[in-house]
Structure formats: structure tokens, C-alpha cells
Design a protein around this motif. Structure first.
Motif, mmCIF file in Angstrom:
data_model
loop_
_atom_site.group_PDB
_atom_site.id
_atom_site.type_symbol
_atom_site.label_atom_id
_atom_site.label_comp_id
_atom_site.label_asym_id
_atom_site.label_seq_id
_atom_site.Cartn_x
_atom_site.Cartn_y
_atom_site.Cartn_z
ATOM 1 N N SER A 72 6.592 29.810 32.463
ATOM 2 C CA SER A 72 8.023 29.653 32.689
ATOM 3 C C SER A 72 8.455 30.261 34.018
ATOM 4 O O SER A 72 7.849 31.222 34.495
ATOM 5 N N LYS A 73 9.526 29.701 34.570
ATOM 6 C CA LYS A 73 9.981 30.121 35.892
ATOM 7 C C LYS A 73 10.545 31.536 35.833
ATOM 8 O O LYS A 73 10.168 32.402 36.607
ATOM 9 N N SER A 74 11.458 31.768 34.886
ATOM 10 C CA SER A 74 11.913 33.144 34.699
ATOM 11 C C SER A 74 11.742 33.487 33.231
ATOM 12 O O SER A 74 11.606 32.603 32.380
ATOM 13 N N HIS A 75 11.754 34.758 32.937
ATOM 14 C CA HIS A 75 11.520 35.187 31.560
ATOM 15 C C HIS A 75 12.245 36.507 31.362
ATOM 16 O O HIS A 75 12.437 37.267 32.310
ATOM 17 N N LEU A 76 12.634 36.734 30.107
ATOM 18 C CA LEU A 76 13.274 38.008 29.773
ATOM 19 C C LEU A 76 12.377 39.168 30.241
ATOM 20 O O LEU A 76 11.156 39.123 30.049
ATOM 21 N N SER A 77 12.970 40.175 30.891
ATOM 22 C CA SER A 77 12.183 41.339 31.282
ATOM 23 C C SER A 77 12.656 42.537 30.476
ATOM 24 O O SER A 77 13.823 42.615 30.082
ATOM 25 N N ILE A 78 11.715 43.460 30.206
ATOM 26 C CA ILE A 78 12.059 44.587 29.341
ATOM 27 C C ILE A 78 13.067 45.504 30.025
ATOM 28 O O ILE A 78 14.068 45.906 29.457
ATOM 29 N N THR A 79 12.766 45.819 31.273
ATOM 30 C CA THR A 79 13.628 46.759 31.982
ATOM 31 C C THR A 79 14.334 46.058 33.142
ATOM 32 O O THR A 79 13.757 45.173 33.770
ATOM 33 N N PRO A 80 15.576 46.447 33.394
ATOM 34 C CA PRO A 80 16.300 45.796 34.491
ATOM 35 C C PRO A 80 15.857 46.314 35.862
ATOM 36 O O PRO A 80 16.090 45.669 36.867
ATOM 37 N N ALA A 81 15.232 47.488 35.894
ATOM 38 C CA ALA A 81 14.829 48.051 37.182
ATOM 39 C C ALA A 81 13.373 48.512 37.108
ATOM 40 O O ALA A 81 12.507 47.762 36.716
ATOM 41 N N GLU A 82 13.137 49.774 37.438
ATOM 42 C CA GLU A 82 11.774 50.299 37.460
ATOM 43 C C GLU A 82 11.375 50.782 36.068
ATOM 44 O O GLU A 82 12.141 51.486 35.410
ATOM 45 N N CYS A 83 10.164 50.425 35.617
ATOM 46 C CA CYS A 83 9.668 50.896 34.316
ATOM 47 C C CYS A 83 9.269 52.367 34.439
ATOM 48 O O CYS A 83 8.592 52.751 35.397
ATOM 49 N N ILE A 84 9.718 53.165 33.461
ATOM 50 C CA ILE A 84 9.370 54.590 33.530
ATOM 51 C C ILE A 84 8.249 54.961 32.558
ATOM 52 O O ILE A 84 7.989 56.123 32.291
ATOM 53 N N GLN A 85 7.586 53.920 32.009
ATOM 54 C CA GLN A 85 6.407 54.108 31.155
ATOM 55 C C GLN A 85 6.694 55.006 29.957
ATOM 56 O O GLN A 85 5.875 55.837 29.586
ATOM 57 N N CYS A 86 7.861 54.852 29.343
ATOM 58 C CA CYS A 86 8.220 55.712 28.212
ATOM 59 C C CYS A 86 7.661 55.204 26.897
ATOM 60 O O CYS A 86 7.695 55.907 25.894
ATOM 61 N N LYS A 87 7.158 53.996 26.873
ATOM 62 C CA LYS A 87 6.525 53.386 25.695
ATOM 63 C C LYS A 87 7.486 53.093 24.538
ATOM 64 O O LYS A 87 7.050 52.756 23.443
ATOM 65 N N LEU A 88 8.788 53.279 24.791
ATOM 66 C CA LEU A 88 9.742 53.025 23.697
ATOM 67 C C LEU A 88 9.722 51.553 23.279
ATOM 68 O O LEU A 88 9.794 51.230 22.098
ATOM 69 N N CYS A 89 9.603 50.681 24.272
ATOM 70 C CA CYS A 89 9.681 49.249 23.976
ATOM 71 C C CYS A 89 8.542 48.812 23.074
ATOM 72 O O CYS A 89 8.718 47.954 22.207
ATOM 73 N N GLU A 90 7.377 49.405 23.285
ATOM 74 C CA GLU A 90 6.208 48.999 22.525
ATOM 75 C C GLU A 90 6.475 49.109 21.027
ATOM 76 O O GLU A 90 6.034 48.288 20.241
ATOM 77 N N HIS A 91 7.213 50.150 20.632
ATOM 78 C CA HIS A 91 7.498 50.346 19.208
ATOM 79 C C HIS A 91 8.668 49.490 18.744
ATOM 80 O O HIS A 91 8.834 49.272 17.552
ATOM 81 N N SER A 92 9.466 49.027 19.702
ATOM 82 C CA SER A 92 10.631 48.239 19.299
ATOM 83 C C SER A 92 10.238 46.816 18.946
ATOM 84 O O SER A 92 10.946 46.140 18.216
ATOM 85 N N CYS A 93 9.095 46.343 19.478
ATOM 86 C CA CYS A 93 8.741 44.935 19.272
ATOM 87 C C CYS A 93 8.112 44.737 17.898
ATOM 88 O O CYS A 93 7.042 45.254 17.614
ATOM 89 N N PRO A 94 8.784 43.953 17.024
ATOM 90 C CA PRO A 94 8.219 43.753 15.683
ATOM 91 C C PRO A 94 7.059 42.760 15.681
ATOM 92 O O PRO A 94 6.388 42.611 14.672
ATOM 93 N N PHE A 95 6.844 42.070 16.808
ATOM 94 C CA PHE A 95 5.851 40.997 16.827
ATOM 95 C C PHE A 95 4.578 41.386 17.576
ATOM 96 O O PHE A 95 3.685 40.565 17.724
ATOM 97 N N ASP A 96 4.500 42.630 18.061
ATOM 98 C CA ASP A 96 3.335 43.108 18.818
ATOM 99 C C ASP A 96 2.999 42.202 19.990
ATOM 100 O O ASP A 96 1.840 41.864 20.202
#
Lengths: 427, 196
Positions: free
Chosen positions: A253-277
Motif C-alpha cells: 500500500s502507498k500509505s499505511h497507519l503508523s504507530i507513532t506520529p513522530a520518533e519512536c521511543i522504543q517503549c514497547k507499549l504498542c506491542e502489548h496493545s495489539c490484540p492480533f500480534d
């Protein structure tokens, strides 16, 4: 009464009985046995009750709603970055496409209509169905699977019941992820041969939309919803045949949803938020020897793909006779060849209707063998396709993409927006 | 080196995107080429129907969308109606035990001597085709089954069409959605007209 008179009455009776029996034999005749009376009391005849179907214009309204919902979902996922907005849109889609439009026609089922129209010259598809098939694919090609996020009524129903998603091991996810390919292939094969629309017949949620279905359908739906409390979106991930096509589109796809709007700070919070792994971790730098080893394995597995394809085709063409039983003609022909005694079974409606239709056994068998030869070709193609899928999946294990941040896996991500809601970086 | 790699990936991505777009467009184009601007709905061809009774049970809706329709034009307004009375009744009375219909969905009304009108009560009819069988074998065949479009949800694949042993259900244009006997000519008139 003279003898002559008696003879005449008997003759009259015989003529009458003959006439009557002729009428009885010609039960198909649409000549009226009892002519319509001419009424003297001024009786006015009612007309048959024939309520009109939905107007064609409303069919295009559905397409308009689909376009609007897709645009809004893409805007909410990519520009507005609003999880809340996506959720409210999914509630609307569930109500409109699900409970108001009763889940039909849907993009998932439209696969079969397209397959049938391309194989059967007599089958004419209607334009709204083509649009329902094509529009989500095109939107996904540009914005990712926002259709899954909050437009598809089946997807959002499952998304709204996620309570406590469990983590599924990657190898198991990969293995279960093969089922949609098989389902897609079978659905296209069965639709293209004019046998059955299995996606519609085994749609687990349509019973909820219609507020009624057969016992097995309701049971299937309840099982999927209960499973969905813990295994997030089980149908989307491990069954949905349209999801396969959407995954291909979304991957490039040309564009896609991105987790962070700016720089990723490697906090790993998103990894646990995703129910679909489906969030990929940053990769570690590989050692030089590892890289060379990987490259070797990649080449070997790439060269093996034709072998998988051949084996797949061989295996499935071997069972084409079994698959062909999905076609009613083949089923009936084989049933009658195996049990000729069934012809005397007055309870078997299919057999009795066939016998009454005047078709000969030879006609039925020749029709069935035409279908069977279609199945032979079709199952070769299906087997080659599945071999290719397995081969590419095995080969892809040895492609290591460099990633420095946490990123959504573009193929599997439903663009539901939970991760971006969790991300602590806001602008 | 790094830049080159990113460029290569971008190039592959956009090539694949173009390929996918062409594939989807091609598929859609081929489908559009075969499409019909009209909309279709399911309907029963009454001349193909063998009154097997599956319409009552196979519909996905709990109230089957198939019901009996009366083509009054063909009706003989008989006193002894093969669709209303059980075979061999002694008296032509409206008592429940004389009626063929399991739900008493047919109303018998006296018009004038010796004619009676038979009206289907839509909300009681379950589409079992018992009256259709009676009317077709003993009468004019004016009672016959139709899919009523205020009930039908127009499934992508009609469950009754699949179960129908005589393939009597087909798609008809939505602007002419009924096949009422007497009001339409079947596709192959020779097949049914000349059978007498």
C-alpha cells in the motif's frame, strides 16, 4: 328405458371417462380444466398479491455509503489518527451493513460472484456487486486495510467483542494463517464450477444480522463470538478469504497507519496493545556468517517452489473426484450409480424428481462427467496455487528486513488504531 | 549503500502496487464486460415447480419468503376445490378437518351459485405447497408458489434454489420480479404448451 337408450348412455359415459382421463394425464397442460365462470353478481376479481423488491437506486446508495465509510476510515486512520473515530464508524457500519442491510451483499461473498461470472458466460453480475468487490481492494492498495478496521460488518462485530486477547505463538499464527488461502481457493473453485457459494453458506455472523438462522449457523456464530473474546478476530485472521486479497494489497500500500506520529521511543507499549500480534519488533543486526547462511537457505527454498507447486497440483488433482461431489449433478449421478435401488425409494425427493423429469441416466452421467473434468483442471490450479503459497511462505522466513522501530506488519494489520492510541508520543 | 537499498525496496513496492492495481482493474473490467446494468432477484418458475415442500423449510428466514400466490385469472372458482379440500371429503364444509392447508391459510368465500373464491391469507401461509399440489393435479393450477420480495432478503445464493430438486428457482430482472401463471410466457414455451 329402451335398450338403445341404455346403450347410448353407456357410450356417453365411456366417452366422458375417456375425455376425463385424457385431461388427467395431461396434468402439465395449461388449458383450463374448469373455465373461468362469468359472474352475474358484479364480483370484481382481486389481483395476486405481489409486493415489490427494493428499488435499484437503493443498491447504489449502499455503494455510496461504502465509499463514504472507506474514505472516512482511511482519513481517521492515517490523517486524524483517531481510534475513537474508527470505533464509532465501526458501530455505524455494524448497524448499517450488518443489521440494516442484513449483511448481504458483502465484499467477502462478492469473490464468488466475480469468480462465477468469469467462468460462466450465462451468469450476469450486477454492477453494485462488482463495486463491493473492487472498492475495498483499491482503498487498501492506497491506505491499508481500513476496510477491515471499521467498514466490514463481520470484522467490526468481532472487533467490538474483544475482551482479553491471548498471545498466539508466531509459528501457530503462520500455520493457521494458511487456512484462508485454502478457503479462498476452494470458494473460487466451487463458485466457478457453479456448485456452491460456501463463503455465504458458512458465514458465521449473518445469523445474528438476520436474527435467525439454522441451528448449526447460530451455533457456529456463537462459537466464533465466544472464541473472539480471547482470540481476537478469529474469522478475520484464520478464515476470511477476502482478507488474503486485502493482505496482498495492503503489503504494497502507498500509505499505511503508523504507530507513532513522530520518533519512536522504543517503549514497547504498542506491542502489548495489539490484540492480533501483528506488530513487528526492531531487528537485531545479524552476523556476517548468518547472513550468508540465510542467503543460501533463501536460494534453496526459492528453487524448491516449483516442486511445492507440482506436488500441490498432483495432490489436489488426486482428490478432484471428492471435491466434485459438491456439485449436485455429480452427487446425484454417483449416488444413483452406487445405489441403483434408490430409484425405488419414494422418500428420496431428489431421485424421484430426477426420474420424473424425463432425463435419462446417460444424460445425467454425461453432464456430471463434464463437471468432473472441470474439477480436474480446477483442482490442479488450486493445488499449484497452494503449493506456491506454502513455498513463498517458507522462503520468506529467510528474508530479514532491517527495522529500527516498532512497525505494524502491513499484511496482517487491520488498521484498528489501538497501537497509535497507546503510543505515548503525541506530536 | 543504505540509500540504494531503500530505493530498491521503494521501487519493488511501487512496481508491485502497479501490478496489483492492474490486476484488480483487469478483473473488474472483465466482470463489468459481462455485467448487466439491471438488478436480479430470485423467483420460482411455477411450471418447473414439483411441489416438493422444501420451500417451507429451506429458506434462511424463519418465516419462509416463499408463499402461495393465487393467479385468479386461471381459477375456476370450483365448489370442490382440489387445493382447499382434502381428497375424499364427504361434505364441502370449511371445517378444519376437511382442509388441506395445515395452517388454514386459505379463505373460502361464497360468490354466487355455484362459485367460490379462494384467498390466501399471507401471514398464515408457510409455503408448503400442499394446496399447489392439489390445485395442479385436480384443478387449473391457479394456486402456485412465488418468492415474496417484501420478505426475501435476496441472499447471494438462495438456500432454497440450492435445495430445489427440479431447479425451478432462477434469477429474474428486479423490474419484473414475479412469474405469475398467465402473466408471463416461459422461456421455452414449446416445452410446456405442447405437453397436452
Amino acid at each position: 328405458m329402451t335398450n338403445n337408450q341404455r346403450n347410448r348412455t353407456i357410450l356417453n359415459r365411456i366417452v366422458f371417462i375417456l375425455l376425463f382421463s385424457m385431461l388427467a394425464i395431461s396434468s402439465f397442460a395449461q388449458t383450463q380444466r374448469f373455465p373461468k365462470p362469468e359472474f352475474e353478481t358484479g364480483y370484481s376479481q382481486p389481483s395476486p398479491d405481489t409486493p415489490e423488491p427494493r428499488a435499484l437506486g437503493i443498491e447504489y446508495l449502499d455503494v455510496l455509503v461504502l465509499v463514504l465509510a472507506l474514505s472516512l476510515a482511511s482519513w481517521l486512520a492515517i490523517r486524524k489518527r483517531s481510534r475513537k473515530g474508527l470505533m464509532w464508524l465501526s458501530v455505524f457500519s455494524l448497524l448499517y451493513f450488518g443489521f440494516y442491510r442484513l449483511g448481504c451483499v458483502c465484499s467477502i461473498g462478492a469473490i464468488q460472484n466475480v469468480a462465477l461470472t468469469l467462468s460462466d458466460p450465462a451468469y450476469a453480475i450486477s454492477i453494485p456487486i462488482i463495486l463491493f468487490f473492487v472498492l475495498p481492494l483499491l482503498f487498501t492498495l492506497f491506505f491499508g486495510r481500513t476496510f477491515c478496521a471499521s467498514v466490514c460488518p463481520l470484522g467490526v462485530l468481532q472487533d467490538l467483542v474483544i475482551v482479553k486477547p491471548i498471545h498466539i505463538k508466531p509459528w501457530l499464527q503462520k500455520a493457521l494463517g494458511l487456512i484462508p488461502y485454502i478457503y479462498l481457493g476452494l470458494a473460487v473453485l466451487l463458485a466457478a464450477t457453479g456448485s456452491d457459494f460456501i463463503i455465504c453458506r458458512y458465514d458465521p455472523f449473518i445469523g445474528f444480522f438476520r436474527m435467525g438462522a439454522s441451528f448449526t449457523m447460530i451455533l457456529l456464530g456463537v462459537v466464533f463470538v465466544l472464541m473472539g473474546l480471547f482470540v481476537a478476530r478469529p474469522y478475520c485472521r484464520f478464515l476470511c478469504p477476502y482478507g488474503v486479497l486485502l493482505g496482498w494489497m495492503s503489503r504494497f500500500s502507498k500509505s499505511h497507519l503508523s504507530i507513532t506520529p513522530a520518533e519512536c521511543i522504543q517503549c514497547k507499549l504498542c506491542e502489548h496493545s495489539c490484540p492480533f500480534d501483528v506488530i513487528d519488533e526492531p531487528t537485531e543486526e545479524l552476523k556476517h556468517e548468518e547472513k550468508i547462511k540465510n542467503r543460501k537457505r533463501f536460494t534453496i527454498f526459492a528453487l524448491l517452489i516449483p516442486v511445492w507447486m507440482f506436488l500441490g497440483g498432483l495432490a489436489l488433482s488426486g482428490v478432484h473426484g471428492f471435491l466434485a461431489k459438491a456439485h449436485p449433478d455429480v452427487y446425484l449421478a454417483e449416488l444413483l450409480i452406487k445405489n441403483p435401488g434408490l430409484k425405488n425409494d419414494t422418500e428420496n425427493l431428489d431421485v424421484q424428481t430426477f426420474l420424473a423429469s424425463g432425463k435419462t441416466m446417460e444424460q445425467l452421467v454425461s453432464e456430471a462427467s463434464v463437471v468432473k473434468s472441470e474439477y480436474y483442471t480446477g483442482s490442479w490450479i488450486l493445488g499449484v496455487f497452494l503449493g506456491l503459497v506454502i513455498g513463498v511462505m517458507l522462503m520468506n522466513q529467510f528474508i530479514v528486513r532491517k527495522r529500527t522501530d516498532y512497525e505494524p506488519n502491513k499484511t496482517g494489520c487491520f488498521s484498528c488504531g489501538r497501537c497509535m492510541d497507546y503510543c505515548p508520543v503525541k506530536k | 549503500m543504505g540509500d540504494k537499498k531503500v530505493n530498491r525496496r521503494d521501487f519493488i513496492n511501487s512496481t508491485m502496487r502497479l501490478t496489483a492495481a492492474v490486476a484488480v482493474g483487469g478483473l473488474a473490467g472483465m466482470a463489468v464486460g459481462k455485467s448487466n446494468s439491471g438488478q436480479y432477484v430470485w423467483q420460482i418458475d411455477p411450471f418447473e415447480c414439483t411441489q416438493c415442500g422444501r420451500c417451507a423449510t429451506e429458506c434462511v428466514l424463519s418465516e419462509s419468503a416463499v408463499k402461495c400466490v393465487h393467479a385468479y385469472d386461471l381459477c375456476g372458482y370450483c365448489d370442490l376445490c382440489g387445493g382447499y379440500f382434502k381428497p375424499g371429503v364427504k361434505n364441502l364444509e370449511t371445517a378444519a378437518e376437511y382442509q388441506l392447508c395445515p395452517t388454514a391459510a386459505i379463505e373460502r368465500k361464497f360468490i354466487e351459485e355455484p362459485y367460490f373464491e379462494y384467498v390466501i391469507k399471507k401471514d398464515l401461509c408457510i409455503g408448503c405447497a400442499k394446496c399447489v399440489a392439489g390445485c395442479t393435479s385436480f384443478g387449473n393450477g391457479s394456486l402456485h408458489l412465488q418468492i415474496l420480495h417484501d420478505i426475501c432478503v435476496d441472499c447471494n445464493e438462495c438456500a432454497i434454489a440450492r435445495a430445489c430438486p427440479s431447479d425451478a428457482i432462477r434469477r429474474v430482472p428486479a423490474d419484473d420480479p414475479y412469474l405469475i401463471k398467465g402473466n408471463f410466457s416461459p422461456d421455452e414455451p414449446a416445452e410446456w404448451v405442447n405437453k397436452s
